[in-house]
Structures are given as C-alpha cells and as structure tokens.
Scaffold this active site. Structure first.
Site, PDB file in Angstrom:
ATOM      1  N   ARG A  42      50.842  37.020  -8.773  1.00 46.53           N
ATOM      2  CA  ARG A  42      51.085  36.184  -7.593  1.00 46.53           C
ATOM      3  C   ARG A  42      50.461  34.810  -7.822  1.00 46.53           C
ATOM      4  O   ARG A  42      49.249  34.694  -8.007  1.00 46.53           O
ATOM      5  CB  ARG A  42      50.480  36.841  -6.343  1.00 46.53           C
ATOM      6  CG  ARG A  42      50.791  36.070  -5.068  1.00 46.53           C
ATOM      7  CD  ARG A  42      50.481  36.875  -3.835  1.00 46.53           C
ATOM      8  NE  ARG A  42      49.065  37.151  -3.670  1.00 46.53           N
ATOM      9  CZ  ARG A  42      48.563  37.956  -2.738  1.00 46.53           C
ATOM     10  NH1 ARG A  42      49.377  38.602  -1.920  1.00 46.53           N
ATOM     11  NH2 ARG A  42      47.268  38.144  -2.642  1.00 46.53           N
ATOM     12  N   SER A 111      57.880  43.679   1.182  1.00 45.04           N
ATOM     13  CA  SER A 111      56.824  43.903   2.172  1.00 45.04           C
ATOM     14  C   SER A 111      57.455  44.098   3.539  1.00 45.04           C
ATOM     15  O   SER A 111      58.311  43.306   3.960  1.00 45.04           O
ATOM     16  CB  SER A 111      55.875  42.698   2.223  1.00 45.04           C
ATOM     17  OG  SER A 111      55.191  42.538   1.010  1.00 45.04           O
ATOM     18  N   LYS A 140      45.270  37.671   3.242  1.00 46.72           N
ATOM     19  CA  LYS A 140      46.425  37.152   3.963  1.00 46.72           C
ATOM     20  C   LYS A 140      46.076  37.123   5.444  1.00 46.72           C
ATOM     21  O   LYS A 140      45.989  38.173   6.091  1.00 46.72           O
ATOM     22  CB  LYS A 140      47.674  38.000   3.718  1.00 46.72           C
ATOM     23  CG  LYS A 140      48.135  38.006   2.275  1.00 46.72           C
ATOM     24  CD  LYS A 140      49.578  38.475   2.143  1.00 46.72           C
ATOM     25  CE  LYS A 140      50.531  37.398   2.629  1.00 46.72           C
ATOM     26  NZ  LYS A 140      51.953  37.762   2.354  1.00 46.72           N
TER      27      LYS A 140
END
Length: 213
Positions: A42, A111, A140
């Site tokens: 990521r 997700s 997050k």
C-alpha cells in the site's frame, strides 16, 4: 494463483511509516520469514513510476516464498508488475471495473462494511473480502468500527474467503474466535515491531488457533 482461505491467515499490509533504519523490502522479507501468508503493498503518496519499481521488487520477494502479492488500489501498477492481485476499497474503482481491467486470472479483494456491500462485491467478481475496522485503529481514521454482529453476518452471507482488519494485535486477536473470519490483516502490529520475524511467527500461531476455535 487464485485465492484460498489459507492466504488470509496472516495478511500483512505495508506502511512505510515504520521503516526507520530498515527498508520496506527488509521489513517485508522479515515478515515472510516469520510466516505471513499474503502481502499487500500500500503506497498512497508515491508516484506511479516509483510505486511500480517497488512493486516489482516486493513481488519478486513474495514469489520466493510462494506467497500472494497484492497491490492496493492502483490497478495499472498491479497489472504492470505482474501482481497476483489487486485490493480496492469502497471509495476506489468499482470492483466490476477492476475485474474487467485485470482479467479473470488476478485475485480481486474488496473492503466491505455491510452485508449489502459484501454481496455486491462478490457478485462483481471479488475473490476475497476485507472486513473492518473490527477494532479501533489509528491507521485508517475514516472507517467506523464494525459491530461484531455485522462481522458474523457477512461471514455467514458469502462463500469467499474473508479477512478481518483494523486495530488487530496480539492482545485482541482471540476475540475474533468463532466469528467466521479466515484470518487477520495487520499493519502496525507487524511493521512497527522491533523483531518483525518473531512477532509474525507468534501472530501466525495465534491466528491459526483463532480460526480453529
């Protein structure tokens, strides 16, 4: 390589915030030595050229350990580097479009936060689902914590592998026992560790116990 629930057992999601004196490559290699079963790269702030170079390096490393290599969000980089898969969120490119671009041979992870999102993702070609955040997380801040009943309901509603993510660590992984998840995805619990290999070895054992219970 298609997705198997065994790949969800200990799923490492990279974050270079904790690289320090070590390179991300060195951190990922330590995680692989410790027994992670999937690696997601990521990079939200890296340009595509640098992202592609890094992706090719990490992909080659994952191939040595026969572990699936997943690219987060960037479909072009995933295709160009020959990644095993691509993972997208609800705010990224639609799963159906990702599947169209990536083809049937690439693993597609999505997700989701509700049963409705889960069913739609599977209908649009998702090979596995990421469920969370299952615990409070600083990684997050724009995702609400998923109620346990929702976690269980999604697991009951779909027939693809599912991985829990969000705030999971050695102290709370056992709370996921009996939920139906096939494993855990971890960021800081892996990459902030001083001894990543040792931590992953311990987390792998804990995840195996959690899945069986």
């Amino acid at each position: 390589m298609k997705c198997d629930k065994k790949h969800m057992l200990l799923y490492a999601v990279t974050d270079r915030a904790w690289t320090g004196e070590r390179t991300l490559y060195q951190q990922v290699e330590a995680a692989l030595k410790g027994g992670v079963t999937c690696v997601q790269l990521r990079e939200k702030d890296m340009d595509d050229a640098a992202f592609l170079r890094e992706a090719r390096e990490i992909r080659a490393l994952c191939r040595q350990y026969e572990v699936p290599f997943i690219v987060n969000d960037n479909v072009d980089v995933a295709i160009a580097c020959g990644a095993d898969g691509i993972h997208v969120g609800q705010e990224d490119m639609a799963a159906a479009e990702v599947r169209r671009l990536a083809g049937e041979g690439m693993i597609l992870g999505v997700s989701v936060h509700t049963v409705e999102e889960a069913l739609e993702a599977v209908q649009n070609g998702a090979d596995y689902l990421g469920l969370g955040a299952v615990f409070p997380t600083s990684t997050k801040t724009d995702v609400d914590q998923m109620p346990n009943k929702t976690l269980r309901a999604i697991c009951d509603a779909v027939d693809v592998p599912v991985v829990a993510i969000g705030g999971i660590n050695r102290d709370n992984i056992g709370k996921l026992s009996g939920s139906g998840v096939d494993g855990v995805a971890l960021v800081s619990a892996i990459f902030s560790a001083d001894d990543i290999e040792a931590v992953c070895r311990e987390l792998r054992q804990m995840s195996e116990r959690m899945v069986k219970e």
